[in-house]
Design an enzyme around this catalytic site. Structure first.
Site, PDB file in Angstrom:
ATOM      1  N   LYS A  95       6.874  -3.461   2.020  1.00 14.02           N
ATOM      2  CA  LYS A  95       8.022  -2.956   2.480  1.00 14.02           C
ATOM      3  C   LYS A  95       9.169  -3.694   2.146  1.00 14.02           C
ATOM      4  CE  LYS A  95       5.464   0.616   4.500  1.00 14.02           C
ATOM      5  NZ  LYS A  95       5.893   1.903   4.149  1.00 14.02           N
ATOM      6  N   GLU A 117      12.781   3.610  10.827  1.00 12.90           N
ATOM      7  CA  GLU A 117      11.755   4.006  11.358  1.00 12.90           C
ATOM      8  C   GLU A 117      10.553   3.319  11.228  1.00 12.90           C
ATOM      9  OE1 GLU A 117      12.438   5.150   8.684  1.00 12.90           O
ATOM     10  OE2 GLU A 117      10.471   5.239   7.605  1.00 12.90           O
ATOM     11  N   SER A 384      -1.473  -3.795  -0.345  1.00  9.48           N
ATOM     12  CA  SER A 384      -0.203  -3.412   0.079  1.00  9.48           C
ATOM     13  C   SER A 384       0.255  -4.321   1.419  1.00  9.48           C
ATOM     14  CB  SER A 384       0.006  -1.997   0.372  1.00  9.48           C
ATOM     15  OG  SER A 384      -0.856  -1.552   1.642  1.00  9.48           O
TER      16      SER A 384
HETATM   17  C1  LIG Z   1       0.493  -2.619   4.572  1.00  9.01           C
HETATM   18  C2  LIG Z   1       0.853  -1.051   4.437  1.00  9.01           C
HETATM   19  N1  LIG Z   1       0.414  -0.646   3.682  1.00  9.01           N
HETATM   20  C3  LIG Z   1       0.906   0.838   3.293  1.00  9.01           C
HETATM   21  C4  LIG Z   1       1.661   1.611   4.340  1.00  9.01           C
HETATM   22  C5  LIG Z   1       1.832   2.971   4.233  1.00  9.01           C
HETATM   23  O1  LIG Z   1       3.124   3.298   3.703  1.00  9.01           O
HETATM   24  P1  LIG Z   1       3.459   3.762   1.991  1.00  9.01           P
HETATM   25  O2  LIG Z   1       2.294   4.942   2.052  1.00  9.01           O
HETATM   26  O3  LIG Z   1       4.735   4.113   2.031  1.00  9.01           O
HETATM   27  O4  LIG Z   1       2.939   2.691   1.198  1.00  9.01           O
HETATM   28  C6  LIG Z   1       2.320   0.766   5.239  1.00  9.01           C
HETATM   29  C7  LIG Z   1       3.195   1.424   6.297  1.00  9.01           C
HETATM   30  O5  LIG Z   1       3.520   1.067   7.265  1.00  9.01           O
HETATM   31  C8  LIG Z   1       1.834  -0.758   5.407  1.00  9.01           C
HETATM   32  O6  LIG Z   1       2.496  -1.387   6.330  1.00  9.01           O
END
Ligand SMILES: Cc1ncc(COP(=O)(O)O)c(C=O)c1O
Lengths: 417, 266
Positions: A95, A117, A384
């Site tokens: 993020k 948000e 992620s």
């Molecule tokens: C570690 C992590 N992965 C994935 C996501 C999902 O978001 P996005 O689909 O935009 O990557 C989030 C959202 O809070 C997150 O914190």
């Protein structure tokens, strides 16, 4: 081009086939136009690129490594599994890429305040961090339900100097936090930039957020070519709004032999109705400013989503994913809470990496994918985020504080596979 | 009555103008608090002197609305409001000889089917639709369907709209132009924004359509003030509040006060 051709091109620019666009109150239209213009100027300006790349290197810690998951890979039919380590970024997830880009842009636009948000709190933390670094005021809207399950991140945001506003209407999750952030923005747009945290929302957000995350795909492509000497067979990611997935996909979208795989939250199971599986159980509609796949009833009322993962608990999805889905370029599958938590445990115990529960959905997907693509296939997963924020939820799930918990068995199961 | 509905809204404005006053427009969501009660409430609005009624189609994610209307539409949805309820309320308004329009976020109309919605609304006696989150760029299919069924598509302008945009919006709007008085969501305010007169001025230079001002209007004094420079005064949250606090009697009383207001200012 004639004026009407230019207008036409502008209208088409914010769309992905029939998806995307702008469904917003008129009060926001000029702000979105200004944002789009400022974004286009910024990305054409070498100074902006240098400034952002400098922050990514010296502050975020990019490039993030691409780690071969040797032991986890054994549970994936011996596929070559690589983790793109966005969990190692400052603040602990992908993020920050988008937050730094947008807050830098907001500063360039002369805004003094940013709002965001957040679901899991990772985007809120990233925005609060970028705002602290660049000296802007910051307010974060978060569903009350999420402030409870992600209490650690609430504390982090407050420590970073942000105001955290718990949203008590609707389902008290991410969807309602977005409604409140939009309402704030309509009234504060002169001084305030809305740092939307994923590839959803009205144009230009889906393009802009993907752009700021495209560094994930660029780095991954270079890294996997250097290690394996070839492109991967598939790249995979969990899909909430879809930003970490779009960031990774964008590096491979023009390589037709690289499969794009997204994993959305199946919650208690798609058949139970308690899930966030927009592609399995949703249909095209308009939510939060864009046309996309939406969980809705036959009257177009949004159906609240459910997932153990706050970051995937959202009834809409980025419009570009809707288009990739319809064209067949990407494939999306739901992963239930239980399957995700099993992968969470497995990753922790085989790789020494405690992933975010969002990410665990992608990990579960990769286990399936290894079986499908076979031994020695090459798969890159966007790792992620890290799981510190989820420790309490995971401990509860696995019964770590309880003596005899049914779910404690899941750890054993994961270990013994 | 005239067999063709096209122009009903404009005629209502010009009738008011010939009486030397502004048109009074009131909003209430269909099905709030229940379908039957919402019909009684709009009838009270009609009886109290509201000239044109915006029947709200309750939507789960009303991002242009403040807490008062959010709570009302939540209640309506909980009590089972659907587009069918909206059509029933529209018919009740039309039966009283008052002009009914619908106010709806875009997704419920899209899911109902753009063509179907326009046709069924026409059959119920509706003559216009206000779409607060539909931009003219996305709204072209709707504009065509509305025209085919003699429904006026009514779009909003905001203080932040450029003159260029205002003229595009006016080009696609029929019936009247909805001027949002302030940068913000719906909700009764103590003072109507001072941005409104300037906005109305700019809209006048683009169109000869009537212009109605909404967002934040709650009492007769404010209505009178707006009636001095606008052709119509739109009141929403204040009616919802009145309905919650005092039901039919309170709505009737507020309608009377506002009806007097629009007669003082114009
Ligand atoms: C570690 C992590 N992965 C994935 C996501 C999902 O978001 P996005 O689909 O935009 O990557 C989030 C959202 O809070 C997150 O914190």
């Amino acid at each position: 081009m004639t004026t009407s051709e230019v207008e036409h091109a502008e209208v088409i620019a914010g769309h992905f086939g029939p998806y995307g666009g702008r469904f917003v109150p008129e009060a926001l239209t000029s702000a979105l136009d200004q944002l789009d213009a400022a974004f286009q100027v910024a990305i054409a300006d070498p100074d902006f690129g240098i400034q952002l790349a400098g922050l990514e290197r010296d502050y975020t810690g990019r490039p993030s490594p691409l780690t071969r998951a040797w032991r986890f890979g054994k549970y994936c039919n011996d596929a070559h599994i690589y983790f793109k380590r966005e969990d190692l970024n400052h603040t602990g997830s992908h993020k920050i890429n988008n937050a730094l880009g947008q807050v830098l842009l907001a500063q360039r636009m002369g805004k003094t305040r940013v709002i965001a948000e957040t679901g899991a709190g990772q985007h809120g933390v990233a925005t609060a961090t970028a705002a602290a670094l660049l000296g802007l005021e910051c307010a974060v809207y978060m569903g009350e339900e999420d402030t409870r399950r992600q209490a650690l991140n609430v504390a982090r945001m407050k420590l970073l100097g942000a105001e955290v506003i718990a949203v008590t209407n609707g389902s008290r999750t991410l969807k309602d936090a977005i409604n409140e952030a939009m309402r704030d923005w309509v009234a504060s747009v002169d001084s305030t930039h809305y740092v939307l945290g994923t590839v959803t929302g009205p144009s230009p957000f889906p393009d802009m957020v993907r752009h700021f995350h495209s560094v994930i795909g660029r780095e991954s492509r270079e890294q996997i070519l250097a290690i394996e000497g070839r492109l991967p067979d598939a790249v995979a990611a969990c899909v909430g709004g879809g930003s970490n997935a779009m960031g990774l996909f964008s590096g491979f979208i023009d390589d037709p032999n690289v499969q794009l795989r997204g994993y959305e939250a199946g919650g208690d199971g798609v058949e139970t109705g308690r899930h966030a599986a927009r592609f399995s159980a949703g249909s095209p509609g308009v939510l939060h400013g864009a046309r996309t796949y939406v969980m809705q009833d036959k009257w177009g009322q949004t159906i609240p989503s459910h997932s153990i993962s706050a970051g995937l608990d959202y009834p809409g999805v980025g419009p570009e994913h809707a288009w990739l889905h319809d064209t067949g370029r990407a494939i999306y599958e739901p992963v239930n809470d239980a399957e995700a938590m099993e992968a969470f445990a497995l990753c922790s115990r085989t790789e020494g990496i405690i992933p975010a529960i969002e990410t665990a959905h992608g990990l579960a997907g990769v286990i399936r994918l290894g079986k499908e693509l076979g031994p020695d296939s090459v798969i890159v997963l966007n790792l992620s985020g890290r799981g510190d924020k989820d420790v309490a939820t995971a401990a509860r799930w696995f019964g770590i504080e309880l003596e005899h918990s049914e779910s404690g068995i899941s750890i054993e199961l994961a270990e013994g596979r | 009555m005239n067999p063709t509905k096209t122009g009903t809204i404009r005629r209502a404005f010009s009738d008011a103008k010939s009486e030397g006053r502004a048109l009074l427009i009131g909003y209430l969501p269909a099905g709030f608090p229940t379908l039957d009660q919402s019909i009684e409430l709009v009838q009270a609005m009609c009886d109290g002197g509201v000239d044109l009624i915006e029947v709200g189609l309750p939507y789960s994610d009303p991002l242009m609305d403040g807490p008062v209307i959010q709570q009302a539409v939540d209640q309506a949805l909980t009590n089972g409001a659907t587009p069918e309820s909206v059509l029933r309320v529209v018919k009740a308004v039309a039966d009283r000889g008052i002009v009914p329009v619908v106010m709806s976020y875009w997704n419920p109309i899209e899911q109902f089917g753009v063509e179907n919605f326009a046709r069924e609304l026409q059959q119920a006696g509706g003559v216009g639709v206000i779409t607060p989150d539909l931009t003219i760029e996305e709204g072209q299919p709707w504009i065509a369907a509305a025209e085919a069924h003699e429904i006026d598509p009514i779009f909003l302008v905001a203080p932040s709209s450029t003159n260029e945009r205002i003229s595009k919006i006016c080009h696609d709007t029929r019936g009247f132009v909805y001027a949002a008085s302030t940068m913000g969501v719906t909700g009764a305010r103590d003072q109507v924004s001072n941005m409104a007169p300037e906005l109305v001025d700019r809209v006048r230079q683009c169109t000869d359509l009537p212009i109605a001002v909404g967002l934040g209007v709650s009492n007769g004094v404010q209505a009178a003030e707006i009636a001095q420079y606008a052709d119509g005064v739109i009141v929403g949250s204040a009616f919802v509040k009145a309905a919650t606090a005092g039901g039919v009697a309170a709505v009737l009383e507020l309608a009377r006060e506002l009806a007097q207001g629009v007669r003082q200012g114009g």
